[in-house]
Design a protein around this motif. Structure first.
Motif, PDB file in Angstrom:
ATOM      1  N   ASP A 290      78.048  89.134  27.775  1.00 21.77           N
ATOM      2  CA  ASP A 290      76.922  88.929  26.861  1.00 21.77           C
ATOM      3  C   ASP A 290      77.025  87.467  26.438  1.00 21.77           C
ATOM      4  O   ASP A 290      77.793  87.110  25.545  1.00 21.77           O
ATOM      5  N   VAL A 291      76.260  86.619  27.110  1.00 23.75           N
ATOM      6  CA  VAL A 291      76.398  85.170  26.883  1.00 23.75           C
ATOM      7  C   VAL A 291      75.745  84.780  25.562  1.00 23.75           C
ATOM      8  O   VAL A 291      76.317  84.056  24.755  1.00 23.75           O
ATOM      9  N   VAL A 292      74.546  85.276  25.352  1.00 27.19           N
ATOM     10  CA  VAL A 292      73.830  84.994  24.106  1.00 27.19           C
ATOM     11  C   VAL A 292      73.539  86.334  23.435  1.00 27.19           C
ATOM     12  O   VAL A 292      73.018  87.256  24.059  1.00 27.19           O
ATOM     13  N   ASN A 293      73.899  86.436  22.172  1.00 24.29           N
ATOM     14  CA  ASN A 293      73.745  87.694  21.451  1.00 24.29           C
ATOM     15  C   ASN A 293      72.705  87.547  20.339  1.00 24.29           C
ATOM     16  O   ASN A 293      72.787  86.607  19.539  1.00 24.29           O
ATOM     17  N   GLU A 294      71.739  88.448  20.347  1.00 19.41           N
ATOM     18  CA  GLU A 294      70.778  88.584  19.245  1.00 19.41           C
ATOM     19  C   GLU A 294      70.058  87.274  18.907  1.00 19.41           C
ATOM     20  O   GLU A 294      70.070  86.827  17.757  1.00 19.41           O
ATOM     21  N   PRO A 295      69.391  86.658  19.909  1.00 19.85           N
ATOM     22  CA  PRO A 295      68.714  85.383  19.630  1.00 19.85           C
ATOM     23  C   PRO A 295      67.359  85.512  18.946  1.00 19.85           C
ATOM     24  O   PRO A 295      66.819  84.494  18.493  1.00 19.85           O
ATOM     25  N   LEU A 296      66.812  86.723  18.880  1.00 18.70           N
ATOM     26  CA  LEU A 296      65.428  86.860  18.399  1.00 18.70           C
ATOM     27  C   LEU A 296      65.359  87.561  17.046  1.00 18.70           C
ATOM     28  O   LEU A 296      66.162  88.459  16.746  1.00 18.70           O
ATOM     29  N   ASN A 297      64.357  87.178  16.265  1.00 20.01           N
ATOM     30  CA  ASN A 297      64.087  87.858  14.994  1.00 20.01           C
ATOM     31  C   ASN A 297      63.409  89.196  15.235  1.00 20.01           C
ATOM     32  O   ASN A 297      62.677  89.370  16.215  1.00 20.01           O
ATOM     33  N   ASP A 298      63.632  90.113  14.301  1.00 24.13           N
ATOM     34  CA  ASP A 298      62.832  91.337  14.303  1.00 24.13           C
ATOM     35  C   ASP A 298      61.390  90.963  13.972  1.00 24.13           C
ATOM     36  O   ASP A 298      61.104  89.870  13.509  1.00 24.13           O
ATOM     37  N   GLY A 299      60.514  91.925  14.206  1.00 26.31           N
ATOM     38  CA  GLY A 299      59.117  91.641  13.883  1.00 26.31           C
ATOM     39  C   GLY A 299      58.446  90.945  15.048  1.00 26.31           C
ATOM     40  O   GLY A 299      58.191  91.572  16.072  1.00 26.31           O
ATOM     41  N   ASP A 300      58.223  89.645  14.913  1.00 28.24           N
ATOM     42  CA  ASP A 300      57.444  88.955  15.945  1.00 28.24           C
ATOM     43  C   ASP A 300      58.279  88.460  17.125  1.00 28.24           C
ATOM     44  O   ASP A 300      57.744  87.921  18.092  1.00 28.24           O
ATOM     45  N   GLY A 301      59.592  88.600  17.056  1.00 29.33           N
ATOM     46  CA  GLY A 301      60.428  88.180  18.182  1.00 29.33           C
ATOM     47  C   GLY A 301      60.555  86.681  18.308  1.00 29.33           C
ATOM     48  O   GLY A 301      60.934  86.177  19.367  1.00 29.33           O
ATOM     49  N   SER A 302      60.267  85.970  17.244  1.00 32.74           N
ATOM     50  CA  SER A 302      60.472  84.512  17.274  1.00 32.74           C
ATOM     51  C   SER A 302      61.974  84.227  17.331  1.00 32.74           C
ATOM     52  O   SER A 302      62.800  85.116  17.097  1.00 32.74           O
TER      53      SER A 302
ATOM     54  N   ASN B  62      66.538  96.301  18.916  1.00 32.10           N
ATOM     55  CA  ASN B  62      65.088  96.479  18.713  1.00 32.10           C
ATOM     56  C   ASN B  62      64.257  95.829  19.821  1.00 32.10           C
ATOM     57  O   ASN B  62      63.144  95.358  19.584  1.00 32.10           O
ATOM     58  N   ILE B  63      64.828  95.807  21.009  1.00 31.14           N
ATOM     59  CA  ILE B  63      64.050  95.440  22.209  1.00 31.14           C
ATOM     60  C   ILE B  63      64.020  96.620  23.176  1.00 31.14           C
ATOM     61  O   ILE B  63      63.616  96.486  24.326  1.00 31.14           O
ATOM     62  N   GLU B  64      64.475  97.794  22.711  1.00 25.66           N
ATOM     63  CA  GLU B  64      64.588  98.949  23.593  1.00 25.66           C
ATOM     64  C   GLU B  64      63.235  99.579  23.880  1.00 25.66           C
ATOM     65  O   GLU B  64      63.042 100.242  24.896  1.00 25.66           O
ATOM     66  N   SER B  65      62.288  99.401  22.958  1.00 23.29           N
ATOM     67  CA  SER B  65      60.966 100.008  23.123  1.00 23.29           C
ATOM     68  C   SER B  65      59.920  98.896  23.205  1.00 23.29           C
ATOM     69  O   SER B  65      60.189  97.741  22.864  1.00 23.29           O
ATOM     70  N   THR B  66      58.729  99.257  23.645  1.00 18.40           N
ATOM     71  CA  THR B  66      57.667  98.251  23.746  1.00 18.40           C
ATOM     72  C   THR B  66      57.333  97.718  22.360  1.00 18.40           C
ATOM     73  O   THR B  66      57.453  98.420  21.360  1.00 18.40           O
ATOM     74  N   GLY B  67      56.904  96.473  22.315  1.00 14.38           N
ATOM     75  CA  GLY B  67      56.573  95.864  21.027  1.00 14.38           C
ATOM     76  C   GLY B  67      56.761  94.362  21.111  1.00 14.38           C
ATOM     77  O   GLY B  67      57.181  93.823  22.138  1.00 14.38           O
ATOM     78  N   ALA B  68      56.487  93.704  20.013  1.00 11.12           N
ATOM     79  CA  ALA B  68      56.487  92.238  20.015  1.00 11.12           C
ATOM     80  C   ALA B  68      57.854  91.659  20.372  1.00 11.12           C
ATOM     81  O   ALA B  68      57.952  90.650  21.082  1.00 11.12           O
ATOM     82  N   LYS B  69      58.925  92.300  19.880  1.00 11.78           N
ATOM     83  CA  LYS B  69      60.244  91.714  20.151  1.00 11.78           C
ATOM     84  C   LYS B  69      60.625  91.877  21.623  1.00 11.78           C
ATOM     85  O   LYS B  69      61.182  90.948  22.233  1.00 11.78           O
ATOM     86  N   ALA B  70      60.291  93.047  22.193  1.00 10.71           N
ATOM     87  CA  ALA B  70      60.574  93.241  23.630  1.00 10.71           C
ATOM     88  C   ALA B  70      59.746  92.271  24.458  1.00 10.71           C
ATOM     89  O   ALA B  70      60.239  91.670  25.430  1.00 10.71           O
ATOM     90  N   THR B  71      58.487  92.087  24.089  1.00  8.10           N
ATOM     91  CA  THR B  71      57.632  91.148  24.814  1.00  8.10           C
ATOM     92  C   THR B  71      58.185  89.727  24.713  1.00  8.10           C
ATOM     93  O   THR B  71      58.210  88.977  25.701  1.00  8.10           O
ATOM     94  N   ALA B  72      58.665  89.376  23.532  1.00 10.39           N
ATOM     95  CA  ALA B  72      59.242  88.038  23.361  1.00 10.39           C
ATOM     96  C   ALA B  72      60.473  87.867  24.247  1.00 10.39           C
ATOM     97  O   ALA B  72      60.689  86.795  24.842  1.00 10.39           O
ATOM     98  N   MET B  73      61.293  88.918  24.368  1.00  7.44           N
ATOM     99  CA  MET B  73      62.473  88.828  25.236  1.00  7.44           C
ATOM    100  C   MET B  73      62.045  88.694  26.699  1.00  7.44           C
ATOM    101  O   MET B  73      62.649  87.929  27.465  1.00  7.44           O
TER     102      MET B  73
END
Ligand code: G3I
Length: 364
Positions: free
Chosen positions: A169-181, A218-229
């Protein structure tokens, strides 16, 4: 399974009745919570038979003094893969600048090797469990790039070439919840999102044979954060940055497992990356009840079955396998019982849910 059945029997024999039991006699069995009943050769054996690379677990160094715990952990029949829960993180491996300590990481890795298991190494760049010196030194972009590259060269370099090594796991948890910024932390605030490509590139250089993952929740299901990933993956690929996989942490709540796991996993697979369920646990508000344990069985079934439905999903890791050593109660007050084995190492109904899914059976 003979040993665990003996433990189960001991627990049942030793079970204390509720205080009302003296006034209203109740058979011991009916006052006990339901347990798992599956007798199988091993979860990892079943996962491999189902075409997955492994079924595994996180572990942590303090637990390794518990010989009952390790007698289960050592079973590559159940757990063919291990993730060190803490001992490869930055604060454990480089507590002072350019001073590296691998004692605890090596302890887990040596166990993995002697058990014939494979290693998911966790993690190289994360905003948590980061020693103060990384944030307090006010590095500029050039300085922090060198710090990241040196950390990765030494830590991933130390474990390079180990036959047990599967992925970092090179980078861990780089995105915010919500909008995935992108999450604001010392890395992003100093380097923008380029820290991610700097880290992945350094990891490939340090260990060309390890799969390189970004891991998040919180990237396991469809949504803004998964899309951002997914957008991050596309952008890395477009820039020629090495990215092999995305880790779906999967810290879920009983009764709230997302319904779009398969659809979402397929969306990642379509990008040409593999995925893994990297930190599965499903917590509940205590106390445990038969109904909650039954729902938890269903929930574990749903998650494992989702991985089975998507060939790009390589394996499933529980974030420790027994409630005795789960991180949940210390973090979520009043919650727990999040793993498939209870505090006494007895299989819970959730264990049966995992078994049914791995066997390709309908949920019963
Ligand atoms: O090492 C110190 C010890 O010296 C001290 O005496 C003790 C007192 O509390 O704390 C110890 O550090 C703890 C560390 O685990 C090692 O046991 C920290 O307080 C504690 O916060 C830390 O928790 C870990 C947590 O990450 C930190 O965020 C959990 O064990 C670990 O399971 C958890 O794992 C994370 C993944 O890395 C990323 N995804 C989420 C997952 C769950 O939070």
């Amino acid at each position: 399974m003979k040993f665990s059945q003996a433990v189960k029997l001991a627990v049942l024999v030793g079970a204390s009745l509720p205080t009302q039991a003296a006034a209203v006699p109740t058979p011991a069995a009916s006052s006990a919570l339901p347990t798992g009943t599956s007798v199988v050769s091993g979860l990892n054996v079943l996962a491999k038979a189902a075409g997955k690379l492994y079924f595994g677990s996180a572990t942590d160094n303090p637990e390794l003094t518990d010989t009952t715990y390790t007698s289960y952990l050592d079973s590559s029949a159940h757990f063919g893969q291990i993730t060190p829960g803490n001992s490869l993180k930055w604060d454990a491996t480089e507590p002072e600048p350019n001073t590296f300590t691998f004692t605890e990481g090596d302890q887990v890795t040596d166990l993995v090797k002697s058990n014939g298991q494979i290693l998911r190494a966790h993690n190289l760049v994360w905003h948590e469990q980061l020693p103060d010196w990384v944030t307090a030194n006010n590095y500029n972009a050039t300085g922090l790039t060198a710090v990241i590259q040196n950390h990765i060269a030494n830590v991933a370099g130390h474990y390079k070439g180990q036959p047990c090594m599967y992925a970092w796991d090179v980078v861990n948890e780089p995105l915010n919840d919500g909008d995935g910024s992108f999450r604001s932390d010392v890395f992003y605030d100093t380097l923008g999102s380029s820290y991610i490509s700097i880290a992945l590139t350094a990891a490939r250089e340090a260990d060309p044979n390890a799969k390189l993952y970004i891991n998040d929740y919180n990237i396991e299901s469809t949504g803004a954060k998964a899309t951002a990933m997914q957008n991050l993956v596309k952008s890395l690929q477009a820039d020629g940055v090495p990215i092999d996989g995305i880790g779906m942490e999967s810290h879920f709540i009983v009764g709230e497992v997302p319904t779009t796991l398969v659809e979402n996993f397929q969306a990642f697979a379509a990008l040409g990356v593999e995925i893994a369920i990297t930190e599965l646990d499903i917590r509940m508000t205590l106390p445990e009840t038969a109904a909650l344990l039954e729902q938890q069985k269903q929930d574990f079934y749903t998650v494992v079955d989702a991985c089975l439905q998507v060939s790009a999903c390589k394996g499933i890791t529980v974030w420790d396998w027994t409630d005795k050593y789960s991180w949940v109660p210390s973090t979520f007050s009043g919650q727990g019982a999040a793993t498939p084995f209870d505090d006494n190492f007895v299989e819970k109904p959730a264990f049966d849910g995992i078994v049914e899914a791995l066997k390709g059976q309908s949920f019963s």
